[in-house]
Write a protein that holds these residues in place. Structure first.
Motif, PDB file in Angstrom:
ATOM      1  N   LEU A 205       0.841  -1.188   0.000  1.00  0.00           N
ATOM      2  CA  LEU A 205       0.000   0.000   0.000  1.00  0.00           C
ATOM      3  C   LEU A 205       0.885   1.250   0.000  1.00  0.00           C
ATOM      4  O   LEU A 205       1.575   1.503   0.998  1.00  0.00           O
ATOM      5  CB  LEU A 205      -0.817  -0.093   1.279  1.00  0.00           C
ATOM      6  N   TYR A 206       0.908   1.951  -1.101  1.00  0.00           N
ATOM      7  CA  TYR A 206       1.707   3.189  -1.240  1.00  0.00           C
ATOM      8  C   TYR A 206       0.766   4.378  -1.091  1.00  0.00           C
ATOM      9  O   TYR A 206      -0.187   4.497  -1.865  1.00  0.00           O
ATOM     10  CB  TYR A 206       2.328   3.272  -2.631  1.00  0.00           C
ATOM     11  N   ALA A 207       1.040   5.265  -0.125  1.00  0.00           N
ATOM     12  CA  ALA A 207       0.126   6.390   0.091  1.00  0.00           C
ATOM     13  C   ALA A 207       0.817   7.741  -0.077  1.00  0.00           C
ATOM     14  O   ALA A 207       1.917   7.946   0.441  1.00  0.00           O
ATOM     15  CB  ALA A 207      -0.470   6.298   1.491  1.00  0.00           C
ATOM     16  N   HIS A 216       2.866   0.741   3.431  1.00  0.00           N
ATOM     17  CA  HIS A 216       2.583  -0.413   4.290  1.00  0.00           C
ATOM     18  C   HIS A 216       2.978  -1.665   3.519  1.00  0.00           C
ATOM     19  O   HIS A 216       2.395  -1.982   2.491  1.00  0.00           O
ATOM     20  CB  HIS A 216       1.099  -0.445   4.642  1.00  0.00           C
ATOM     21  N   SER A 217       4.024  -2.359   4.021  1.00  0.00           N
ATOM     22  CA  SER A 217       4.441  -3.625   3.435  1.00  0.00           C
ATOM     23  C   SER A 217       4.403  -4.689   4.536  1.00  0.00           C
ATOM     24  O   SER A 217       3.846  -4.443   5.620  1.00  0.00           O
ATOM     25  CB  SER A 217       5.840  -3.475   2.824  1.00  0.00           C
ATOM     26  N   MET A 218       4.945  -5.839   4.240  1.00  0.00           N
ATOM     27  CA  MET A 218       4.810  -6.942   5.202  1.00  0.00           C
ATOM     28  C   MET A 218       6.015  -7.861   5.086  1.00  0.00           C
ATOM     29  O   MET A 218       6.745  -7.841   4.087  1.00  0.00           O
ATOM     30  CB  MET A 218       3.531  -7.702   4.899  1.00  0.00           C
ATOM     31  N   ARG A 219       6.218  -8.661   6.092  1.00  0.00           N
ATOM     32  CA  ARG A 219       7.269  -9.662   6.054  1.00  0.00           C
ATOM     33  C   ARG A 219       6.713 -11.075   6.197  1.00  0.00           C
ATOM     34  O   ARG A 219       7.326 -12.030   5.763  1.00  0.00           O
ATOM     35  CB  ARG A 219       8.318  -9.398   7.151  1.00  0.00           C
ATOM     36  N   SER A 220       5.576 -11.202   6.850  1.00  0.00           N
ATOM     37  CA  SER A 220       4.941 -12.518   7.042  1.00  0.00           C
ATOM     38  C   SER A 220       3.511 -12.243   7.515  1.00  0.00           C
ATOM     39  O   SER A 220       3.144 -11.091   7.756  1.00  0.00           O
ATOM     40  CB  SER A 220       5.714 -13.310   8.099  1.00  0.00           C
ATOM     41  N   LEU A 226       6.640  -1.135   7.751  1.00  0.00           N
ATOM     42  CA  LEU A 226       6.046   0.136   7.319  1.00  0.00           C
ATOM     43  C   LEU A 226       7.122   1.218   7.238  1.00  0.00           C
ATOM     44  O   LEU A 226       8.128   1.161   7.965  1.00  0.00           O
ATOM     45  CB  LEU A 226       4.952   0.582   8.283  1.00  0.00           C
ATOM     46  N   TYR A 227       6.860   2.177   6.377  1.00  0.00           N
ATOM     47  CA  TYR A 227       7.784   3.288   6.197  1.00  0.00           C
ATOM     48  C   TYR A 227       6.970   4.580   6.117  1.00  0.00           C
ATOM     49  O   TYR A 227       5.831   4.572   5.637  1.00  0.00           O
ATOM     50  CB  TYR A 227       8.547   3.172   4.883  1.00  0.00           C
ATOM     51  N   PHE A 228       7.566   5.684   6.549  1.00  0.00           N
ATOM     52  CA  PHE A 228       6.958   6.984   6.241  1.00  0.00           C
ATOM     53  C   PHE A 228       8.045   8.015   5.992  1.00  0.00           C
ATOM     54  O   PHE A 228       9.149   7.929   6.520  1.00  0.00           O
ATOM     55  CB  PHE A 228       5.961   7.438   7.318  1.00  0.00           C
TER      56      PHE A 228
HETATM   57  C1  PHB Z   1       9.648  -3.545   1.678  1.00  0.00           C
HETATM   58  O1  PHB Z   1       8.822  -4.451   1.871  1.00  0.00           O
HETATM   59  O2  PHB Z   1      10.638  -3.388   2.412  1.00  0.00           O
HETATM   60  C2  PHB Z   1       9.470  -2.619   0.535  1.00  0.00           C
HETATM   61  C3  PHB Z   1       8.386  -2.791  -0.326  1.00  0.00           C
HETATM   62  C4  PHB Z   1       8.217  -1.915  -1.385  1.00  0.00           C
HETATM   63  C5  PHB Z   1       9.130  -0.883  -1.570  1.00  0.00           C
HETATM   64  C6  PHB Z   1      10.210  -0.725  -0.715  1.00  0.00           C
HETATM   65  C7  PHB Z   1      10.379  -1.599   0.349  1.00  0.00           C
HETATM   66  O3  PHB Z   1       8.956  -0.022  -2.601  1.00  0.00           O
END
Ligand code: PHB
Ligand code: RFL
Length: 399
Positions: A205-207, A216-220, A226-228
């Motif tokens: 989810l890219y906002a 919002h990304s995930m690992r499992s 998540l990043y901001f």
């Molecule tokens: C991540 O899951 O770390 C991730 C996903 C998409 C991106 C960058 C990082 O564009």
């Protein structure tokens, strides 16, 4: 410990995704190779980085025997969501990019899988082996000097491949030989967290919000990433956990019914954003691959994919048996991969600028960026161009 080897066909510096994939490809083709890594195994296997794999990367990992855990544990995505102006829009790869599926599978696991293969059936992978010199690159016996267990050693090679990342000896050597580095630093960074909480989304989810970018990304199924966007000079300690969740919730908000679940934050870091393009990717008998030659801002999720694609193309060139043809193939590798990196850089820059708010952006710029997102949401042709570039399909066709 037995003495390290003194000669090999291909000496590879760096056991990141590029070096590990190349060593594995060479091994499967029966080419002798030694991989030297300055860090210890635990460090290399735990370094938190990428998470998103393009179809071509997934195929390659399967082909070299690193697909088993990936197929079991990766989360496969049929698209991504773009959120802006308080709404979500799903970019459907099935419809727009020939059914392409992305895998969310952490770089840590890719590195673990490739290291395991490497230690099982070779070629030699030496940890804590710090390469400090490369010499005789224009001669017939290029040589690596490295320090391991307090002693200096040399490794004579037919070719050297520098997969040693953005700060390595490979890049320094190209620059010392007159190479050119094209750099762009963005006026913002990403604040990244890992959290023990089930993802609040089943896609990436890219906002873009008035408060800045969030992802919002995930690992499992139980771990979220998540990043901001933050100003470029931020330090992780500046943010308390609740403030991080509040900020993410504010930026990811989309109408009613959606809620960001919170959980314990287990890691925090600030990630700088830049584009770096180095040329040429060859000095005599030394070739570059991966971040050593090009770094992308993480918005397009391209760095790892590009690194693995470099390894694949370079292996093809190294396998050419007739020496004069091989030299031509290596020159072509160096030229083609610079062009590919430029193309990826253009897309990554486009996506980065569209999704972020720069300090100098005025209302007109913001409206223009929103207009781009509206076009992706509203025009199937624009959406298709975006989707195909994001999953790497257009690059595969252009190659
Ligand atoms: C991540 O899951 O770390 C991730 C996903 C998409 C991106 C960058 C990082 O564009
Ligand atoms: P690496 O992984 O940096 O590996 C280089 C290795 O070389 C070693 N080394 C040496 N070894 C011996 N002697 C020396 N003198 C040496 N000097 C260095 C280092 O210790 C290291 O082990 O480079 P490589 O293999 O080219 O791989 C590149 C990728 O790691 C990188 O492009 C990606 O992580 C970028 N990236 C992403 N890429 C994606 O495709 N999809 C993503 O979703 C994605 N997300 C990201 C990312 C990068 C991020 N950060 C931290 C910059 C998200 C983030 C937050």
């Amino acid at each position: 410990m037995s003495a390290p080897p003194q000669a090999t066909t291909v000496g590879v510096i760096g056991a990141g995704p590029a070096g590990l994939a190349l060593a594995r490809l060479l091994r499967l083709a029966g080419v002798d190779c030694v991989l030297l890594e300055r860090r210890d195994r635990a460090y290399v296997e735990q370094r938190q980085r990428a998470g998103t794999l393009e179809p071509a990367t997934i195929d390659l990992l399967r082909r070299i025997g690193a697909g088993e855990r990936l197929d079991r544990e990766a989360l496969f995505l049929d698209g991504i969501e773009l959120r802006f102006a308080g709404r979500g829009h799903f970019v459907d790869f099935a419809a727009l990019a020939d059914g392409a599926r992305l895998a969310v599978y952490p770089q840590t696991k890719i590195v673990q899988d490739l290291v395991a293969l490497q230690t099982q059936d070779g070629p030699p992978l030496l940890f804590e082996a710090d390469v400090h010199t490369v010499s005789d690159l224009d001669g017939s016996r290029p040589t690596l000097g490295f320090r391991m267990a307090g002693r200096d050693h040399t490794l004579r090679c037919q070719y050297i491949v520098a997969c040693d990342g953005a700060y390595g000896i490979g890049r320094r050597t190209v620059l010392a030989a007159g190479g050119h580095l094209q750099e762009h630093t963005y006026p913002y960074a990403w604040y990244g967290i890992l959290a023990d909480v089930a993802p609040s989304t089943d896609t990436l989810l890219y906002a873009r919000s008035d408060h800045g970018f969030a992802l919002h990304s995930m690992r499992s199924p139980t771990v979220s990433r998540l990043y901001f966007q933050v100003p470029a000079d931020h330090v992780p300690e500046q943010w308390a956990d609740e403030a991080i969740w509040d900020e993410l919730a504010r930026r990811l908000a989309a109408g009613t019914g959606w809620k960001l679940e919170r959980g314990p934050i287990t890691a925090k870091s600030v990630i700088g954003m830049s584009s770096e393009l180095l040329a040429p990717m060859r000095v005599g008998r030394m070739l570059l691959a991966g971040d050593a030659a090009h770094v992308m801002p993480p918005t397009g999720a391209k760095g790892l994919n590009l690194a693995v694609a470099d390894a694949n193309a370079l292996c093809q060139a190294l396998l050419v048996s007739e020496p004069a043809d091989r030299e031509r193939a290596l020159d072509q590798y160096a030229q083609q991969r610079v062009l590919q990196a430029r193309r990826v850089e253009r897309f990554s820059r486009f996506m980065t600028r569209t999704m972020h708010i720069a300090p100098e952006d005025d209302a007109e710029t913001a409206a223009r960026r929103l207009g781009v997102l509206e076009r992706i949401a509203g025009s199937p042709e624009t959406a298709q161009l975006f989707a195909r570039e994001y999953v790497g399909r257009s690059r595969a066709e252009a190659a």
